[in-house]
Design a protein around this motif. Structure first.
Motif, mmCIF file in Angstrom:
data_model
loop_
_atom_site.group_PDB
_atom_site.id
_atom_site.type_symbol
_atom_site.label_atom_id
_atom_site.label_comp_id
_atom_site.label_asym_id
_atom_site.label_seq_id
_atom_site.Cartn_x
_atom_site.Cartn_y
_atom_site.Cartn_z
ATOM 1 N N ASP A 53 2.356 -0.581 -15.717
ATOM 2 C CA ASP A 53 1.150 -0.016 -15.131
ATOM 3 C C ASP A 53 0.463 -1.154 -14.390
ATOM 4 O OD1 ASP A 53 -0.960 1.636 -14.508
ATOM 5 O OD2 ASP A 53 -1.664 1.882 -16.558
ATOM 6 N N ILE A 54 -0.330 -0.840 -13.393
ATOM 7 C CA ILE A 54 -0.991 -1.906 -12.647
ATOM 8 C C ILE A 54 -2.424 -2.123 -13.126
ATOM 9 C CG2 ILE A 54 -1.946 -0.652 -10.676
ATOM 10 C CD1 ILE A 54 -0.411 -2.927 -9.007
ATOM 11 N N ARG A 55 -3.072 -1.057 -13.579
ATOM 12 C CA ARG A 55 -4.458 -1.170 -14.063
ATOM 13 C C ARG A 55 -4.463 -0.968 -15.578
ATOM 14 N NH1 ARG A 55 -8.347 -0.568 -9.680
ATOM 15 N NH2 ARG A 55 -7.284 0.221 -7.839
ATOM 16 N N ALA A 89 -0.747 -2.115 -3.134
ATOM 17 C CA ALA A 89 0.705 -1.950 -3.010
ATOM 18 C C ALA A 89 1.303 -3.072 -2.174
ATOM 19 C CB ALA A 89 1.027 -0.598 -2.385
ATOM 20 N N VAL A 90 0.639 -3.420 -1.082
ATOM 21 C CA VAL A 90 1.124 -4.499 -0.217
ATOM 22 C C VAL A 90 1.174 -5.809 -0.993
ATOM 23 C CG1 VAL A 90 0.588 -5.907 1.814
ATOM 24 C CG2 VAL A 90 0.427 -3.415 1.945
ATOM 25 N N GLU A 91 0.111 -6.115 -1.731
ATOM 26 C CA GLU A 91 0.079 -7.351 -2.514
ATOM 27 C C GLU A 91 1.208 -7.386 -3.528
ATOM 28 O OE1 GLU A 91 -2.783 -9.928 -5.545
ATOM 29 O OE2 GLU A 91 -3.568 -8.081 -4.679
ATOM 30 N N ALA A 92 1.395 -6.302 -4.258
ATOM 31 C CA ALA A 92 2.442 -6.240 -5.276
ATOM 32 C C ALA A 92 3.825 -6.418 -4.660
ATOM 33 C CB ALA A 92 2.371 -4.906 -6.028
ATOM 34 N N MET A 93 4.065 -5.758 -3.544
ATOM 35 C CA MET A 93 5.380 -5.836 -2.901
ATOM 36 C C MET A 93 5.624 -7.214 -2.286
ATOM 37 S SD MET A 93 6.617 -2.886 -3.617
ATOM 38 C CE MET A 93 8.026 -2.669 -2.564
ATOM 39 N N LYS A 95 4.580 -9.931 -3.391
ATOM 40 C CA LYS A 95 4.844 -10.858 -4.498
ATOM 41 C C LYS A 95 6.186 -10.583 -5.168
ATOM 42 C CE LYS A 95 0.072 -11.856 -5.811
ATOM 43 N NZ LYS A 95 -0.903 -11.712 -6.899
ATOM 44 N N GLY A 96 6.913 -9.566 -4.679
ATOM 45 C CA GLY A 96 8.264 -9.352 -5.172
ATOM 46 C C GLY A 96 8.520 -8.110 -5.990
ATOM 47 N N ALA A 97 7.531 -7.227 -6.151
ATOM 48 C CA ALA A 97 7.798 -5.987 -6.880
ATOM 49 C C ALA A 97 8.866 -5.190 -6.136
ATOM 50 C CB ALA A 97 6.520 -5.155 -7.021
ATOM 51 N N SER A 98 9.727 -4.518 -6.885
ATOM 52 C CA SER A 98 10.781 -3.754 -6.209
ATOM 53 C C SER A 98 10.299 -2.365 -5.791
ATOM 54 C CB SER A 98 12.021 -3.646 -7.100
ATOM 55 O OG SER A 98 11.748 -2.942 -8.278
ATOM 56 N N HIS A 99 9.330 -1.798 -6.519
ATOM 57 C CA HIS A 99 8.790 -0.485 -6.178
ATOM 58 C C HIS A 99 7.337 -0.389 -6.623
ATOM 59 C CE1 HIS A 99 13.076 0.469 -5.991
ATOM 60 N NE2 HIS A 99 12.725 1.454 -5.200
ATOM 61 N N PHE A 100 6.616 0.545 -6.004
ATOM 62 C CA PHE A 100 5.232 0.833 -6.341
ATOM 63 C C PHE A 100 5.111 2.351 -6.371
ATOM 64 C CE2 PHE A 100 0.714 1.343 -5.748
ATOM 65 C CZ PHE A 100 0.152 0.222 -6.350
ATOM 66 N N LEU A 101 5.029 2.926 -7.564
ATOM 67 C CA LEU A 101 5.027 4.379 -7.731
ATOM 68 C C LEU A 101 3.654 4.907 -8.100
ATOM 69 C CD1 LEU A 101 8.203 4.809 -9.949
ATOM 70 C CD2 LEU A 101 8.004 5.200 -7.502
ATOM 71 N N GLU A 102 3.313 6.052 -7.540
ATOM 72 C CA GLU A 102 2.090 6.725 -7.939
ATOM 73 C C GLU A 102 2.419 7.758 -9.013
ATOM 74 O OE1 GLU A 102 -1.345 7.477 -5.232
ATOM 75 O OE2 GLU A 102 0.308 7.506 -3.781
ATOM 76 N N LYS A 103 1.648 7.720 -10.095
ATOM 77 C CA LYS A 103 1.777 8.726 -11.147
ATOM 78 C C LYS A 103 1.066 9.991 -10.678
ATOM 79 C CE LYS A 103 1.397 5.336 -14.918
ATOM 80 N NZ LYS A 103 0.505 4.899 -16.005
ATOM 81 N N LEU A 181 4.549 5.588 5.405
ATOM 82 C CA LEU A 181 3.936 4.266 5.305
ATOM 83 C C LEU A 181 4.349 3.587 4.002
ATOM 84 C CD1 LEU A 181 2.032 2.042 6.255
ATOM 85 C CD2 LEU A 181 0.138 3.335 5.254
ATOM 86 N N ALA A 182 4.379 4.333 2.911
ATOM 87 C CA ALA A 182 4.764 3.750 1.619
ATOM 88 C C ALA A 182 6.187 3.199 1.671
ATOM 89 C CB ALA A 182 4.638 4.787 0.508
ATOM 90 N N GLU A 183 7.096 3.938 2.298
ATOM 91 C CA GLU A 183 8.477 3.474 2.414
ATOM 92 C C GLU A 183 8.552 2.226 3.293
ATOM 93 O OE1 GLU A 183 12.915 5.251 3.356
ATOM 94 O OE2 GLU A 183 11.167 6.349 4.110
ATOM 95 N N LEU A 184 7.768 2.196 4.372
ATOM 96 C CA LEU A 184 7.736 1.023 5.254
ATOM 97 C C LEU A 184 7.236 -0.207 4.497
ATOM 98 C CD1 LEU A 184 8.072 0.039 8.238
ATOM 99 C CD2 LEU A 184 5.604 0.439 8.468
ATOM 100 N N ILE A 185 6.191 -0.045 3.713
ATOM 101 C CA ILE A 185 5.632 -1.161 2.933
ATOM 102 C C ILE A 185 6.676 -1.659 1.935
ATOM 103 C CG2 ILE A 185 3.930 -1.769 1.163
ATOM 104 C CD1 ILE A 185 1.988 0.117 2.666
ATOM 105 N N ARG A 186 7.309 -0.724 1.236
ATOM 106 C CA ARG A 186 8.310 -1.108 0.232
ATOM 107 C C ARG A 186 9.448 -1.877 0.860
ATOM 108 N NH1 ARG A 186 12.989 0.568 -1.056
ATOM 109 N NH2 ARG A 186 12.915 2.510 0.104
ATOM 110 N N MET A 187 9.959 -1.381 1.982
ATOM 111 C CA MET A 187 11.161 -2.013 2.555
ATOM 112 C C MET A 187 10.869 -3.348 3.226
ATOM 113 S SD MET A 187 12.173 0.025 6.095
ATOM 114 C CE MET A 187 12.584 1.528 5.314
ATOM 115 N N THR A 188 9.644 -3.556 3.697
ATOM 116 C CA THR A 188 9.352 -4.788 4.444
ATOM 117 C C THR A 188 8.633 -5.852 3.628
ATOM 118 O OG1 THR A 188 7.265 -3.900 5.273
ATOM 119 C CG2 THR A 188 9.228 -3.571 6.648
#
Length: 193
Positions: A53-55, A89-93, A95-103, A181-188
């Motif tokens: 979890d992030i928070r 999400a940008v910060e997490a990615m 820094k190397g996170a592989s994914h950022f999922l919304e519950k 946009l989420a996919e673009l952030i994740r991949m880049t």
């Protein structure tokens, strides 16, 4: 399935439900109610990934990510949150996170992500080639879009019309093969510093 899944989430019901799902799929799962508990645990060697979890009260997921980097613990890290935003999400990615999922997310989606996180890398990432194929203007847009800037702001910064931004943005998304946009952030995220 091979590999261990570490789960860090302060929501007892969510944690129990996800452990039930993952163990049912054959994963060895260790669940923790806080980042501090995870960091205090003795982790066995072998392929593993971390779902966090992030928070959370105490140490947040982003702080956990920083601590893992300090300790040189390289685990594929998947962030999950019910209250995320683009800058987070940008910060997490970055820094190397592989994914950022919304519950909430589907069972199949999380299972696919875990399978990919635990799979050995067979081929090089094609994203660098896609970025290299962008025109200068498309690259300028990519940096600004990933930073969460609106089309109007981008138009002002680049001294072009909003329609021109929209045109270049559509071409850039097409070249990057990103559907959202989420996919673009994740991949880049790993490619843009």
């Amino acid at each position: 399935m091979t590999g261990r899944v570490y789960l860090v989430d302060d929501d007892d019901d969510f944690r129990f439900s996800l452990v039930f799902l993952l163990e049912g799929e054959g994963y060895a799962v260790e669940a923790f109610a806080s980042a501090e508990c995870f960091l205090a645990a003795s982790l066995p060697a072998g392929p593993a990934c971390l779902l966090s979890d992030i928070r959370m009260p105490g140490m947040s997921g982003l702080q956990l990510q920083d601590e893992l980097a300090k300790r040189k613990l390289a685990l594929p890290l998947v962030f999950m949150t019910a209250h995320g935003d683009v800058p987070m999400a940008v910060e997490a990615m970055r820094k190397g996170a592989s994914h950022f999922l919304e519950k909430p997310f589907s069972d199949q989606h999380i299972l696919d992500i875990i399978r990919d996180a635990l799979a050995p890398e067979a081929e090089p990432d094609p994203v660098a080639g896609r970025i290299a194929a962008l025109s200068l203007r498309e690259r300028q847009l990519l940096d600004r879009v990933v930073a969460g800037k609106l089309n109007k702001t981008i138009a002002d910064e680049l001294d072009i019309s909003i329609k021109t931004v929209e045109l270049h943005r559509a071409r850039m998304m097409d070249k990057m093969q990103a559907r959202s946009l989420a996919e673009l952030i994740r991949m880049t995220a790993r490619h843009l510093a």
